[in-house]
Design an enzyme around this catalytic site. Structure first.
Site, PDB file in Angstrom:
ATOM      1  N   LYS A  17      30.997 -29.347 -77.242  1.00  0.00           N
ATOM      2  CA  LYS A  17      32.389 -29.127 -77.634  1.00  0.00           C
ATOM      3  C   LYS A  17      33.224 -28.845 -76.386  1.00  0.00           C
ATOM      4  O   LYS A  17      32.872 -27.963 -75.591  1.00  0.00           O
ATOM      5  CB  LYS A  17      32.478 -27.946 -78.597  1.00  0.00           C
ATOM      6  CG  LYS A  17      31.839 -28.217 -79.960  1.00  0.00           C
ATOM      7  CD  LYS A  17      32.693 -29.158 -80.796  1.00  0.00           C
ATOM      8  CE  LYS A  17      32.216 -29.202 -82.248  1.00  0.00           C
ATOM      9  NZ  LYS A  17      33.022 -30.148 -83.050  1.00  0.00           N
ATOM     10  N   ASP A  43      32.774 -33.709 -77.823  1.00  0.00           N
ATOM     11  CA  ASP A  43      33.755 -33.659 -78.904  1.00  0.00           C
ATOM     12  C   ASP A  43      34.925 -32.786 -78.458  1.00  0.00           C
ATOM     13  O   ASP A  43      34.778 -31.574 -78.325  1.00  0.00           O
ATOM     14  CB  ASP A  43      33.130 -33.093 -80.179  1.00  0.00           C
ATOM     15  CG  ASP A  43      34.064 -33.196 -81.374  1.00  0.00           C
ATOM     16  OD1 ASP A  43      35.209 -33.669 -81.187  1.00  0.00           O
ATOM     17  OD2 ASP A  43      33.666 -32.817 -82.491  1.00  0.00           O
ATOM     18  N   GLU A  96      34.108 -37.925 -78.920  1.00  0.00           N
ATOM     19  CA  GLU A  96      34.758 -37.827 -80.223  1.00  0.00           C
ATOM     20  C   GLU A  96      36.177 -37.283 -80.105  1.00  0.00           C
ATOM     21  O   GLU A  96      36.410 -36.326 -79.366  1.00  0.00           O
ATOM     22  CB  GLU A  96      33.981 -36.793 -81.064  1.00  0.00           C
ATOM     23  CG  GLU A  96      33.194 -37.345 -82.197  1.00  0.00           C
ATOM     24  CD  GLU A  96      32.511 -36.212 -82.948  1.00  0.00           C
ATOM     25  OE1 GLU A  96      33.155 -35.587 -83.805  1.00  0.00           O
ATOM     26  OE2 GLU A  96      31.339 -35.949 -82.670  1.00  0.00           O
ATOM     27  N   ASP A 105      37.186 -39.164 -85.316  1.00  0.00           N
ATOM     28  CA  ASP A 105      36.700 -38.213 -86.337  1.00  0.00           C
ATOM     29  C   ASP A 105      37.882 -37.773 -87.214  1.00  0.00           C
ATOM     30  O   ASP A 105      38.116 -38.362 -88.273  1.00  0.00           O
ATOM     31  CB  ASP A 105      36.006 -37.022 -85.651  1.00  0.00           C
ATOM     32  CG  ASP A 105      35.483 -36.001 -86.652  1.00  0.00           C
ATOM     33  OD1 ASP A 105      35.588 -36.234 -87.863  1.00  0.00           O
ATOM     34  OD2 ASP A 105      34.966 -34.934 -86.234  1.00  0.00           O
ATOM     35  N   LYS A 142      32.424 -37.922 -92.487  1.00  0.00           N
ATOM     36  CA  LYS A 142      32.066 -36.628 -93.075  1.00  0.00           C
ATOM     37  C   LYS A 142      32.472 -36.655 -94.542  1.00  0.00           C
ATOM     38  O   LYS A 142      33.593 -37.077 -94.859  1.00  0.00           O
ATOM     39  CB  LYS A 142      32.800 -35.484 -92.363  1.00  0.00           C
ATOM     40  CG  LYS A 142      32.390 -35.302 -90.910  1.00  0.00           C
ATOM     41  CD  LYS A 142      33.223 -34.240 -90.230  1.00  0.00           C
ATOM     42  CE  LYS A 142      32.803 -34.098 -88.781  1.00  0.00           C
ATOM     43  NZ  LYS A 142      33.772 -33.305 -88.000  1.00  0.00           N
ATOM     44  N   SER A 154      29.311 -33.342 -90.257  1.00  0.00           N
ATOM     45  CA  SER A 154      29.705 -32.429 -91.329  1.00  0.00           C
ATOM     46  C   SER A 154      30.651 -31.395 -90.758  1.00  0.00           C
ATOM     47  O   SER A 154      30.763 -31.248 -89.545  1.00  0.00           O
ATOM     48  CB  SER A 154      28.487 -31.729 -91.938  1.00  0.00           C
ATOM     49  OG  SER A 154      28.042 -30.690 -91.092  1.00  0.00           O
TER      50      SER A 154
HETATM   51 MG   LIG Z   1      34.236 -33.972 -84.413  1.00  0.00          MG
END
Ligand SMILES: [Mg+2]
Length: 353
Positions: free
Chosen positions: A161, A189, A217, A242, A266, A294
């Site tokens: 992240k 991400d 992402e 996403d 997701k 998710s």
């Molecule tokens: Mg994401």
């Protein structure tokens, strides 16, 4: 075989470690359960978790949608009209994708139980699954320590992240790269945390130093599709959409305009498995591979997502670690290191309820 009753309940599940992204820090989740009962006593279960900053759904709104328009759309209907009922859930109200996902999951569960097969078998395949592990955004040293820990435990895919205090992002990647083997590629991400220009600059720098990035992402704001395309067009590293994609219509637009190279599906965004299948099919026709991801969710709804992923040939990346952050013992999914297995019993969990 008619749907006789639909009931909901709610529980809080604490996380054992706070989950930090560019959008939020979560210390617990709430999960809303919906159970669909057939007239013969067979029951199917679905779950959803709210994520204010992504779907806009709350626990209260999920429960209200399930007990209101969604219940009205499918109560006293015949389960043999399975496909029409899945569409009726989607058409029952605007938005509310998490509530729709819970109902869609419950309907898939009860229908596969009625057929006497595991859900992945109803959907038609069983590919083996292994999940990435997420490293929450933090200071570079802490992230490198976490990355090292999970690689030691045998994980071969890490999802890093970034995007909170972007000025630290290069240092984060350098610190992580220093402690983990070069054959382990990093999935980043940014959770919408970069501007388009900042994203291009950072990603080009990562490419220049061979930082071993598999894909990135959601670099920019969910609704900034032009910005997303600017990034996709100006870097070599594959870009995954996403938060920019909820519905099949969103996926169609992104694919048609080549705004991104990959899609993260997701269930809480798509409104369940029915739309997830459409997105994965649409992407496959256009040679756009997908990941299953998710929100921070219970193992039950992540398990439903895993059944879908196991059954679809165009879902080739798996980000299913959310249950490993929770204090509740995983059900439905069994984790052996990064390997994810599903119950071979009927429905989603294989357990009678
Ligand atoms: Mg994401």
């Amino acid at each position: 075989m008619f749907i006789e009753d639909i009931r909901t309940s709610r529980r809080k599940i604490p996380l054992h470690t706070p989950f930090k992204t560019a959008l939020r820090t979560a210390t617990y989740i709430e999960s809303i359960t919906v159970t669909i009962y057939l007239e013969n006593g067979l029951a199917g279960r679905g779950e959803a978790a709210p994520t204010w900053v992504i779907t806009g759904d709350s626990s209260e709104s999920i429960q209200a949608a399930l007990e209101g328009p969604i219940k009205q759309a499918i109560l006293q209907q015949d389960i043999r009209h399975f496909q029409s009922l899945l569409v009726a859930i989607q058409n029952s109200c605007i938005g509310n994708t998490s509530a729709k996902a819970a109902a869609d999951i419950a309907l898939h569960d009860v229908y596969s139980r009625w057929m006497g097969v595991p859900l992945y078998q109803l959907l038609g395949d069983y590919q083996s699954l292994k999940t990435s592990m997420t490293i929450g955004v933090d200071d570079p040293k802490k992230m490198a320590k976490d990355a090292d820990k999970w690689v030691e435990k045998g994980y071969t895919s890490l999802k890093i992240k970034v995007g909170a205090k972007p000025e630290l992002d290069m240092d984060r990647i350098l610190a992580i790269r220093e402690v983990i083997p070069s054959e382990i590629l990093l999935r980043l991400d940014a959770n919408q945390g970069w501007t388009p220009k900042q994203a291009v600059q950072l990603i080009q720098e990562m490419e220049r130093i061979n930082a071993g990035i598999e894909f990135i992402e959601q670099p920019v704001k969910a609704n900034d599709l032009e910005g997303l395309k600017f990034v996709t067009d100006n870097v070599k590293t594959p870009i995954m959409a996403d938060e920019s994609i909820f519905s099949p219509q969103d996926a169609f637009k992104i694919i048609q305009g080549h705004y991104a190279d990959l899609i993260n599906i997701k269930l809480m965004k798509s409104g369940g498995i029915y739309n997830a299948l459409i997105i994965a099919d649409l992407a496959m026709v256009n040679q756009v591979p997908c990941m299953i991801g998710s929100m921070m969710e219970s193992s039950y709804s992540v398990g439903a997502a895993a059944h879908f992923a196991a059954a679809h040939p165009n879902v080739i990346y798996y980000d299913l670690d959310a249950p490993l952050w929770l204090t509740e013992k995983p059900e439905v999914i069994e984790y052996q290191g990064e390997k994810v297995s599903l119950s071979t019993g009927e429905g989603i969990s294989g357990v009678d309820k």
